[in-house]
Design a protein around this motif. Structure first.
Motif, PDB file in Angstrom:
ATOM      1  N   VAL A 135       0.741  -1.375   0.081  1.00  0.00           N
ATOM      2  CA  VAL A 135      -0.186   0.119   0.128  1.00  0.00           C
ATOM      3  C   VAL A 135       0.738   1.246  -0.179  1.00  0.00           C
ATOM      4  CG1 VAL A 135      -2.078  -1.262   1.132  1.00  0.00           C
ATOM      5  CG2 VAL A 135      -0.121   0.179   2.717  1.00  0.00           C
ATOM      6  N   ILE A 136       1.847   1.165   0.314  1.00  0.00           N
ATOM      7  CA  ILE A 136       2.886   2.563   0.569  1.00  0.00           C
ATOM      8  C   ILE A 136       3.486   3.119  -0.777  1.00  0.00           C
ATOM      9  CG2 ILE A 136       3.393   1.764   2.960  1.00  0.00           C
ATOM     10  CD1 ILE A 136       6.287   1.100   1.904  1.00  0.00           C
ATOM     11  N   TRP A 137       3.708   2.047  -1.816  1.00  0.00           N
ATOM     12  CA  TRP A 137       4.555   2.645  -2.929  1.00  0.00           C
ATOM     13  C   TRP A 137       3.493   3.492  -3.819  1.00  0.00           C
ATOM     14  CZ3 TRP A 137       8.948   3.421  -1.891  1.00  0.00           C
ATOM     15  CH2 TRP A 137      10.071   2.544  -1.094  1.00  0.00           C
ATOM     16  N   ARG A 138       3.547   4.864  -3.780  1.00  0.00           N
ATOM     17  CA  ARG A 138       2.609   5.674  -4.587  1.00  0.00           C
ATOM     18  C   ARG A 138       3.503   6.738  -5.312  1.00  0.00           C
ATOM     19  NH1 ARG A 138      -1.822   7.475  -0.412  1.00  0.00           N
ATOM     20  NH2 ARG A 138      -0.084   7.307   1.277  1.00  0.00           N
ATOM     21  N   ASP A 139       3.104   6.784  -6.621  1.00  0.00           N
ATOM     22  CA  ASP A 139       3.771   7.994  -7.389  1.00  0.00           C
ATOM     23  C   ASP A 139       3.247   9.459  -6.974  1.00  0.00           C
ATOM     24  OD1 ASP A 139       4.703   9.543  -9.562  1.00  0.00           O
ATOM     25  OD2 ASP A 139       4.661   7.855 -10.948  1.00  0.00           O
ATOM     26  N   PRO A 140       4.332  10.074  -6.777  1.00  0.00           N
ATOM     27  CA  PRO A 140       4.109  11.438  -5.949  1.00  0.00           C
ATOM     28  C   PRO A 140       3.382  12.053  -7.122  1.00  0.00           C
ATOM     29  CG  PRO A 140       6.514  11.354  -6.497  1.00  0.00           C
ATOM     30  CD  PRO A 140       5.736   9.717  -6.662  1.00  0.00           C
TER      31      PRO A 140
END
Length: 247
Positions: A135-140
């Protein structure tokens, strides 16, 4: 360690038989121990003969199975007669670090395990251990609002994980998505996903090994990308505030 999700009513011993897949790992072995203490009959599924020999199967409430998560029939055998399953993926001992092929393997394993559960009449509940990396890896640069809070609606960005070779995060994300999709399609058992920490850090070497597994080969490129994304986000917010002030 033994969540309320698998509690049930009834005195029949068959309703206290559960399977733990990945029982050779630190999380799985601890879970087996706690389940036995609470009176469960446990099918401990391990991946190697070494793990099988290390399990103490002297107790009458423990049976040990040598299973391969890519071998559907070996999974069925371990699940036979069980009411619930605790599933934790343990990578092969000869592949300590994640790569793209490991992601494919974990997805196939999740599919096989959940399909086997659907084909096992006695299985009613499945506890699928997950990871915060799902869940933590999100494109800024995503248009979705940035927040430190995540819930069941959030997933790590698959393309972002592939771009920066975040293979561990990609594996956990795709495996859990596969599990949920199959569970919703079959609708014959209750699936619960829990976050857990499945790695013991006792020394600096353990910490380095864990970091190598979680982070991409080129960490600097990832940090630079996030820095640019945060700067762009600050600039965008200031522009929006200025427009609202003059609106």
């Amino acid at each position: 360690m033994a969540p309320d999700a698998v509690e049930f009513d009834g005195s029949s011993s068959s309703f206290k038989k559960v399977c733990v897949m990945g029982a050779g790992g630190c999380f799985g072995s601890a879970l087996v121990h706690h389940l036995l203490q609470r009176g469960y009959f446990v099918h401990a599924a391990v991946n190697t003969q070494v793990e099988m020999q290390s399990m103490n199967a002297d107790g009458k409430n423990l049976r040990v199975f040598h299973t391969d998560p890519l071998d559907y029939h070996s999974i069925l055998k371990a699940l036979e007669g069980c009411y619930g399953l605790f599933y934790s993926f343990e990578p092969p001992s000869d592949q300590p670090f994640y790569d793209e092929s490991m992601a494919e393997m974990e997805v196939r394993a999740a599919h096989n395990v959940l399909e086997a559960c659907a084909q096992t009449d006695t299985i009613d509940k499945v506890v699928f251990t997950s990871s915060a990396s799902a869940v933590i890896w999100r494109d800024p640069s995503d248009s979705s609002p940035s927040s430190s809070d995540v819930d069941e609606r959030n997933w790590s960005n698959v393309n972002f994980c592939k771009k920066f070779k975040l293979w561990y995060g990609l594996s956990k994300t795709l495996a859990e998505k596969t599990a949920w999709a199959l569970a919703m399609d079959r609708g014959c058992f209750c699936l619960r996903s829990i976050l857990c920490f499945n790695h013991v850090v006792n020394c600096n070497e353990d910490a380095v090994k864990l970091a190598k597994m979680l982070l991409p080969p080129d960490v600097s490129s990832l940090t630079q990308y996030y820095s640019r994304g945060e700067q762009d986000g600050v600039t965008k917010n200031k522009q929006q505030e200025a427009q609202q002030a003059h609106g």
